[in-house]
Design an enzyme around this catalytic site. Structure first.
Site, PDB file in Angstrom:
ATOM      1  N   GLY A 127       0.817  -1.206   0.000  1.00  0.00           N
ATOM      2  CA  GLY A 127       0.000   0.000   0.000  1.00  0.00           C
ATOM      3  C   GLY A 127       0.847   1.250   0.000  1.00  0.00           C
ATOM      4  O   GLY A 127       1.011   1.901   1.046  1.00  0.00           O
ATOM      5  N   SER A 129       1.334   3.565  -3.395  1.00  0.00           N
ATOM      6  CA  SER A 129       0.853   4.573  -4.343  1.00  0.00           C
ATOM      7  C   SER A 129      -0.549   5.055  -3.981  1.00  0.00           C
ATOM      8  O   SER A 129      -1.394   4.302  -3.505  1.00  0.00           O
ATOM      9  CB  SER A 129       0.838   4.005  -5.765  1.00  0.00           C
ATOM     10  N   SER A 161      -1.649  -4.236  -6.207  1.00  0.00           N
ATOM     11  CA  SER A 161      -1.682  -5.524  -6.902  1.00  0.00           C
ATOM     12  C   SER A 161      -2.071  -6.648  -5.944  1.00  0.00           C
ATOM     13  O   SER A 161      -1.495  -6.784  -4.867  1.00  0.00           O
ATOM     14  CB  SER A 161      -0.317  -5.829  -7.521  1.00  0.00           C
ATOM     15  N   GLU A 244      18.134  -5.243  -3.289  1.00  0.00           N
ATOM     16  CA  GLU A 244      18.212  -6.152  -4.426  1.00  0.00           C
ATOM     17  C   GLU A 244      18.189  -5.432  -5.777  1.00  0.00           C
ATOM     18  O   GLU A 244      17.277  -5.591  -6.581  1.00  0.00           O
ATOM     19  CB  GLU A 244      17.051  -7.169  -4.376  1.00  0.00           C
ATOM     20  N   THR A 384       9.549   5.348 -12.626  1.00  0.00           N
ATOM     21  CA  THR A 384       9.481   5.549 -14.065  1.00  0.00           C
ATOM     22  C   THR A 384      10.878   5.594 -14.679  1.00  0.00           C
ATOM     23  O   THR A 384      11.876   5.862 -13.998  1.00  0.00           O
ATOM     24  CB  THR A 384       8.758   6.861 -14.407  1.00  0.00           C
ATOM     25  N   GLU A 386      12.003   7.856 -16.549  1.00  0.00           N
ATOM     26  CA  GLU A 386      12.526   9.213 -16.393  1.00  0.00           C
ATOM     27  C   GLU A 386      13.179   9.393 -15.021  1.00  0.00           C
ATOM     28  O   GLU A 386      14.263   9.976 -14.896  1.00  0.00           O
ATOM     29  CB  GLU A 386      11.390  10.230 -16.576  1.00  0.00           C
TER      30      GLU A 386
END
Length: 399
Positions: A127, A129, A161, A244, A384, A386
């Site tokens: 939990g 985003s 997810s 990792e 991302t 970017e």
């Protein structure tokens, strides 16, 4: 690093291969994998087999209940599992939360959660985003207000997810709105059965259900479920996200794609010959295989740097994230292209059953289009491209 063959690693690979061959149930081998993890029943069954062997936590140290394997041994384990078609493990628990618990949790918290993770009895989701707080994670607004021995949590998370299949969630919340935004965040462990939690499905562009919106309406969470001190959430999160680096490229996924692509190219025909016999196709496939091999070599380099605790691992991990996710997109696009006219067929997602007549190339084509659509997001989630390029530039400048 030294790329010369290591006889010890060869022996280890043979041991892993023999174990998987002898212990993987035939009805689990080669089953389709969802975009992130296998079906719950398959995952749990395989996890219990690994736990009985003592291999439940390949990515953890011995003192934490893990195998104590080196990074290269972990890569070999992943490679052999992909080659044999085993179910996945719960990556949220083993690669993200597990290291956090081992490093920051109290003895009571470890006793409450670690055994269930090792035996596959408790699956987790993340939990982090929120709407409007994607790459700028520190701007999260889900708040947790202290009420005696509890926090009262209110807010919303998105892109959670497998929240609909998970037992618990590890959650970032704002416990202090008066300080610098990074300093006012705490890390909570929350039972998904707690009253006030609502999970709503998001069917993404691949037409699958693995993403969700998760709402918290006056959810009471024991203060004892906070990992670390109040306000330590940002420090813990940086540890979690930096852990990792060698896994950033998702090398096992890329190798699974190549296996699937070769099967498809053998089954699909171009005129009277299999697609794999077409020189132009074989050339493109060979180039992709070479690129995956190059990524694999870089993964080993990053693994060696991690073992030496080198600062370079962080920048190279971001490079792997960019290269790996770009390859995911290109290979998944190539698989759809290899299906030819059948690429337009709406194949069922891997976790669905297919009613009625069999679809063309159902065995090898199942889930390919879904996977290609899902991987449009791979250059976004987890940081991302970017953002990763900014990290690379900053880190290399400092080095």
């Amino acid at each position: 690093m030294d790329f010369q063959p290591d006889a010890g690693l060869d022996v280890f690979r043979a041991e892993v291969r023999a174990f998987v061959r002898e212990n993987l149930p035939a009805d689990l081998a080669g089953k389709p994998v969802g975009s992130v993890r296998s079906m719950r029943a398959d995952l749990v069954r395989w996890q219990k087999i690994l736990n009985a062997k003592g291999w439940a936590a390949p990515y953890w140290a011995n003192q934490d209940g893990g195998t104590g394997w080196s990074v290269l041994q972990r890569l070999i384990f992943d490679e052999e599992c992909v080659a044999a078609g085993t179910p996945t493990q719960d990556g949220f628990a083993h690669k993200l939360l597990g290291p956090v618990l081992n490093a920051f949790a109290s003895d009571e918290q470890k006793a409450a959660h670690i055994p269930h993770i090792l035996n596959g009895d408790r699956l987790w989701c993340q939990g982090f985003s929120e709407p409007g707080s994607g790459s700028d994670l520190a701007s999260l607004r889900t708040r947790a207000e202290r009420d005696g021995d509890f926090y009262v949590v209110n807010g919303q998370k998105i892109w959670t997810s497998y929240a609909h299949e998970s037992d618990w969630i590890f959650l970032l919340v704002r416990t202090d709105a008066e300080v610098k935004k990074q300093a006012g965040i705490s890390f909570l462990l929350v039972d998904m059965k707690t009253p006030g939690i609502t999970v709503r499905p998001i069917r993404s562009i691949d037409d699958c259900h693995h993403l969700n919106e998760t709402f918290f309406d006056n959810v009471r969470v024991p203060v004892a479920n906070r990992v670390g001190s109040e306000g330590d959430g940002w420090t813990i999160t940086k540890f979690l996200l930096n852990n990792e680096h060698a896994s950033a490229a998702e090398l096992p996924l890329l190798r699974r794609y190549l296996i699937q692509l070769r099967k498809l190219a053998t089954a699909q025909r171009a005129g009277r010959e299999p697609l794999i016999a077409r020189p132009e196709f074989a050339l493109r496939l060979a180039r992709l295989e070479a690129e995956v091999t190059a990524v694999a070599m870089m993964v080993k380099r990053v693994a060696a740097l991690e073992q030496d605790h080198s600062a370079e691992a962080h920048a190279l991990g971001s490079i792997l994230k960019v290269r790996g996710t770009e390859l995911q997109q290109r290979i998944s696009e190539f698989m759809v292209e290899a299906l030819g006219d059948h690429g337009a067929v709406a194949y069922p997602e891997p976790h669905d059953t297919c009613d009625g007549d069999a679809l063309p190339f159902q065995d090898v084509g199942r889930g390919i289009a879904n996977e290609m659509f899902f991987r449009r997001a791979s250059t976004i989630y987890g940081g991302t491209s970017e953002v990763q390029r900014g990290i690379i530039a900053k880190m290399l400048f400092q080095l």
